[in-house]
Design an enzyme around this catalytic site. Sequence first.
Site, PDB file in Angstrom:
ATOM      1  CD  GLU A 177       0.168  -1.357   3.146  1.00  7.61           C
ATOM      2  OE1 GLU A 177       0.496  -1.437   4.349  1.00  7.61           O
ATOM      3  OE2 GLU A 177       0.145  -2.357   2.391  1.00  7.61           O
ATOM      4  CG  HIS A 218      -6.078  -5.569   1.691  1.00  7.27           C
ATOM      5  ND1 HIS A 218      -6.612  -6.148   2.823  1.00  7.27           N
ATOM      6  CD2 HIS A 218      -4.798  -5.277   2.001  1.00  7.27           C
ATOM      7  CE1 HIS A 218      -5.686  -6.204   3.769  1.00  7.27           C
ATOM      8  NE2 HIS A 218      -4.567  -5.679   3.286  1.00  7.27           N
ATOM      9  CD  GLU A 219      -2.500  -3.739  -0.895  1.00  3.94           C
ATOM     10  OE1 GLU A 219      -2.037  -2.914  -0.090  1.00  3.94           O
ATOM     11  OE2 GLU A 219      -2.405  -4.963  -0.710  1.00  3.94           O
ATOM     12  CG  HIS A 273      -3.374  -0.985   3.744  1.00  7.26           C
ATOM     13  ND1 HIS A 273      -3.244  -1.071   5.111  1.00  7.26           N
ATOM     14  CD2 HIS A 273      -3.146  -2.234   3.257  1.00  7.26           C
ATOM     15  CE1 HIS A 273      -2.939  -2.317   5.442  1.00  7.26           C
ATOM     16  NE2 HIS A 273      -2.886  -3.044   4.339  1.00  7.26           N
ATOM     17  CD  GLU A 295      -2.134  -5.559   6.624  1.00  6.74           C
ATOM     18  OE1 GLU A 295      -3.187  -5.631   5.973  1.00  6.74           O
ATOM     19  OE2 GLU A 295      -1.095  -5.028   6.171  1.00  6.74           O
ATOM     20  CG  ASP A 326      10.463  -9.587   7.089  1.00  8.41           C
ATOM     21  OD1 ASP A 326       9.503  -8.791   7.055  1.00  8.41           O
ATOM     22  OD2 ASP A 326      11.530  -9.374   6.504  1.00  8.41           O
ATOM     23  CE1 TYR A 380      -2.941  -8.591   5.210  1.00  7.12           C
ATOM     24  CE2 TYR A 380      -1.507  -9.727   6.764  1.00  7.12           C
ATOM     25  CZ  TYR A 380      -1.673  -8.898   5.669  1.00  7.12           C
ATOM     26  OH  TYR A 380      -0.571  -8.378   5.032  1.00  7.12           O
TER      27      TYR A 380
END
Length: 611
Positions: A272, A296-297, A300, A319, A376, A384
Amino acid sequence: MAAEVMDNSSWTSVRDFTTRHLSLNLSVDFQSCRIAASAALTVEALRDGLSALILDTRDLKILQTTVNGQEVKFTLGNKHSYKGTPLTINLPYKLLRGQHTVVEVIYETSPEASALQWLTAEQTAGKKHPYLFSQCQAIHCRSMVPCQDTPSVKSTYYARVSVPKELVALMSANHDGELADNKDDSRKIYCFQQMVPMPSYLIALVVGSLESRVIGPRSRVWSEKEMVDAAAYEFEETETMLKKAEELMGPYVWGQYDLLVLPPSFPYGGMENPCLTFVTPTLLAGDRSLSNVIAHEISHSWTGNLVTNKTWEDFWLNEGHTVYLERMIARSMFGEKHRQFAAIGGWKDLLEAIETFGATNLLTSLVPKLCDTDPDDAFSSVPYEKGFALLYHLEEQLGGPDIFMGFLKAYIQIFAYNSVTTEDWKKCLYTYFSDKTEILNKVDWNTWFHSPGIPPVTPHYDTSMDDDCISLCKRWSIATDVELDCFTENDLKEMTSQQKIEFLALLLLEPPMRLNNVKRMQDLYKFNSVKNAEIKFRWLRLCLRAQWEKAIPLALEMVTVQGRMKFTRPLYRDLYNFEQAREQAIETFKKNKPCMHPITAALVAKDLYLV
């Protein structure tokens, strides 16, 4: 506004300083795979008597540091495995609270910078020019820019990027013109300005042989010319989704909303980056999964970019809310049944993530502790879908989607341009629903936030779009050889792409299928030749679990021709677990590793037990 918290993923002290503005000069060198750069940070002292500033770096070659133009000493600390190296810059005088100063760092990036992927001309669609793109989330910006690399610090930025003049540079900012490069007439300079304060992980850069097409009054789609027309066709609903999002959440404040279709090695479905959403080319398959990713993006732009998690332990605030808003956009465009169907799919993704990590693994908590964990390594569907499940549960308890959207809109307005913690969010919720505290007090907050595994409440969704998928899944999972003739190619005729994905996802939750069943399914449904990446991925996983050797080359091809981690990591894990495929999987990974994105390569190496 918010409680003081520590970001365990950063060296910088947000109690001492905050960055207000960043000015970048970047010169991109494809031959050496380095960026020669200067970063001037306008920092504000947050208390009296400060004499040193600590910034995050990773694999940067620091050449010089100055404060208000005066050269000063600097020291680099010991390198940490994922946090990188703290850069301490000595100030020539002690600062007072509220005082601003400009700290400039002249430096070079490393060819191994974890934020950057350098592609040779052969690795691009056009085969003529090299390509560079960045991926700074979660803590990789420090390998491209010395900075306060924490989502708790937001700043505006300005950038000038020098590139070979046959190439185009884009950033997560609005364009601010082009200049000749006075130092080299074979190069040109692209200028960018981002006036909305944003965290460092949203700084993004791409350089390549790029073209664009207008797809709306404030949107273009960018890619290599080989894909640009197909991309323009696929993303034609962008403005419709932007307007739906504004109806739900208020004005879009970022100016331009462009999309960039990246080369196949991009590790995520989308990223995003403000003004320039990055998307995977695996979306160019003409089905609703594309709409989901773009919705979704776009979402954001409010949850994540405008209101940001203060640390990576609060990642669900980004998220979970974004998934909720993405599905509300789907509700307004396609109806409530589609929102419910998407939620059912998300719940299955959550169950699979919990199974992969292990139900007692603390990384399956909604608010995990990341003291000694690379963010990460914590990345999964949990923030999410567990986040969405909590918000959906609250929606049900507090009066339905329209009432709950009132809260989300207020939350965005209250915390816009700021970073927040889970505790800030919870206080806001209690304030907004002050007449419903009895309901809120019955929520098992501690279990929702801090316990690993499945949430304390299992949601009940409308299964009307799921019933055909469930029925077909049950028939296939128990069918004996004699019963295999009962299936026909018409079984899927009335199903949408999303329902086919759901059907395969349901089968993945069952014990591995019998080999004869998988072979019969291929004979009827021809999944081996399907183009839709979401369908192909789940189908290949089913085949590998059924130990069908014919699927091995198809799975190895899929992990090679694209690098989206959602697909690549589970396929590599399944190949590893299939004894006949294990050696080929390891050989394929080692051979392909130089072409993979550094984030993907590092995580797949762990999946294959090579580190």
